[in-house]
Design an enzyme around this catalytic site. Structure first.
Site, short mmCIF file in Angstrom:
data_model
loop_
_atom_site.label_atom_id
_atom_site.label_comp_id
_atom_site.label_asym_id
_atom_site.label_seq_id
_atom_site.Cartn_x
_atom_site.Cartn_y
_atom_site.Cartn_z
N ASP A 23 0.83 -1.21 0.00
CA ASP A 23 0.00 0.00 0.00
C ASP A 23 0.86 1.26 0.00
OD1 ASP A 23 -2.36 1.42 -0.01
OD2 ASP A 23 -2.75 1.19 2.14
N HIS A 60 2.48 3.67 -8.99
CA HIS A 60 2.24 2.26 -9.32
C HIS A 60 3.43 1.68 -10.10
CE1 HIS A 60 -1.65 2.60 -7.59
NE2 HIS A 60 -2.19 3.30 -8.57
N LEU A 90 10.96 -20.51 -4.75
CA LEU A 90 10.08 -19.56 -4.07
C LEU A 90 8.68 -19.72 -4.64
CD1 LEU A 90 9.48 -16.99 -2.32
CD2 LEU A 90 10.07 -15.64 -4.34
C1 IPE Z 1 -5.36 -2.73 -0.14
O1 IPE Z 1 -5.02 -1.39 -0.33
C2 IPE Z 1 -5.32 -3.48 -1.43
C3 IPE Z 1 -3.99 -3.64 -2.02
C4 IPE Z 1 -2.86 -3.28 -1.47
C5 IPE Z 1 -3.95 -4.30 -3.30
P1 IPE Z 1 -6.15 -0.27 -0.49
O2 IPE Z 1 -5.43 1.02 -0.63
O3 IPE Z 1 -7.10 -0.64 -1.55
O4 IPE Z 1 -6.90 -0.37 0.92
P2 IPE Z 1 -7.80 0.67 1.70
O5 IPE Z 1 -8.84 1.17 0.75
O6 IPE Z 1 -6.91 1.78 2.16
O7 IPE Z 1 -8.36 -0.10 2.85
C1 IPE Z 2 -1.41 0.35 -3.45
O1 IPE Z 2 -1.28 1.73 -3.43
C2 IPE Z 2 -1.76 -0.19 -4.81
C3 IPE Z 2 -3.14 -0.70 -4.92
C4 IPE Z 2 -4.01 -0.74 -3.96
C5 IPE Z 2 -3.57 -1.21 -6.22
P1 IPE Z 2 -2.52 2.72 -3.40
O2 IPE Z 2 -2.91 3.02 -4.80
O3 IPE Z 2 -3.60 2.21 -2.54
O4 IPE Z 2 -1.84 4.00 -2.74
P2 IPE Z 2 -2.48 4.97 -1.66
O5 IPE Z 2 -2.97 4.14 -0.54
O6 IPE Z 2 -3.58 5.70 -2.34
O7 IPE Z 2 -1.35 5.86 -1.26
MG MG Z 3 -4.06 2.41 -0.57
#
Ligand code: IPE
Ligand code: IPE
Ligand code: MG
Length: 244
Positions: free
Chosen positions: A22, A39, A133
């Site tokens: 995240d 990303h 792995l």
């Molecule tokens: C969780 O992250 C999903 C992934 C890392 C793929 P999100 O950014 O979607 O989660 P929330 O919305 O903060 O709970």
């Molecule tokens: C994790 O990063 C990637 C996915 C959930 C696909 P985020 O896109 O959730 O990044 P934040 O949480 O908005 O910073």
């Molecule tokens: Mg996120």
């Protein structure tokens, strides 16, 4: 005085690490960049983490790449993420295979584009004999969705007379989840400072150790992974038993 015995959670017990990747968006925003740049950098962190896991002797690594709830994001962001996923698969599968990585994907494939489904099917087939792995990528994955699927399968089996209600236990039920061949995670790491599971491996993580780090996913790599492993080593897992 003799030294205390080492913690039961020795490194040998750390078989499966699962990571909620995240913070890509915030990493980018902090730099005045579009979220897609975060990303993209996150994909490099995946590379680094997979390499480090091999070097550090981790047997199973599971990465949460896209949740069933992430479909709610703007169409353009979903498109960027799916584009990067294609790129990752096309670019990395061969190298992962040559490095002895076995790939698995969990999550709802019905919502993924056909060419992506083809790529992941091919990757699973190509790497199925590898054992260095076990890398599992959760895509369009939601734990409640997965558990409901297992409940539906259970009910169907009972109705067909293939399973008696009395015979249904944790082991039998686990075998109907998409993680059937994968041991439960010992350690779940979430980056970016958020402290929640966001529908990730809820059944499987019943007794996992949880580590939350402030680090945004694009900055994660070998050092952060081995730091988390070190912290894990200091934990004492009791599974409900009394303190020894
Ligand atoms: C969780 O992250 C999903 C992934 C890392 C793929 P999100 O950014 O979607 O989660 P929330 O919305 O903060 O709970
Ligand atoms: C994790 O990063 C990637 C996915 C959930 C696909 P985020 O896109 O959730 O990044 P934040 O949480 O908005 O910073
Ligand atoms: Mg996120």
């Amino acid at each position: 005085m003799t030294a205390l015995p080492s913690h039961p959670s020795s490194q040998e017990d750390l078989v499966h690490v699962a990571i909620i990747m995240d913070g890509n968006g915030r990493w980018a925003t902090q730099r005045g960049l579009p979220r897609a740049a975060g990303h993209r950098q996150g994909m490099e962190a995946v590379r680094a983490t997979v390499d480090a896991s091999k070097e550090l002797g981790i047997g199973y690594l599971t990465l949460y790449g896209f949740s069933s709830e992430n479909w709610k994001r703007p169409e353009s962001e979903v498109r960027d993420l799916m584009g990067l996923l294609r790129l990752y698969l096309r670019r990395e599968i061969r190298e992962l295979h040559e490095g002895g990585v076995r790939l698995r994907f969990i999550g709802n494939r019905d919502r993924l584009a056909k060419d992506i489904v083809r790529l992941i099917d091919e990757a699973e087939a190509m790497t199925q004999s590898n054992a260095r792995l076990n890398l599992t990528i959760a895509l369009s994955y939601g734990s409640r969705d997965e558990i409901l699927g297992a409940v539906r399968e259970t009910v169907a089996k009972v109705q067909a007379g293939e399973l008696s209600v009395e015979a249904l236990d944790e082991h039998t039920f686990s075998r109907m989840l998409s993680t059937v061949e994968i041991p439960d995670p010992d350690l779940v790491i979430r980056t970016s400072g958020e402290q929640r599971l966001s529908n990730f491996l809820l059944w499987q993580s019943a007794y996992a150790e949880l580590i939350f780090t402030e680090c945004y996913w694009p900055d994660f790599g070998r050092e952060q992974l081995s730091q988390a492993m070190e912290e894990y080593r200091g934990r004492e897992r009791r599974y409900g038993a009394a303190i020894a």
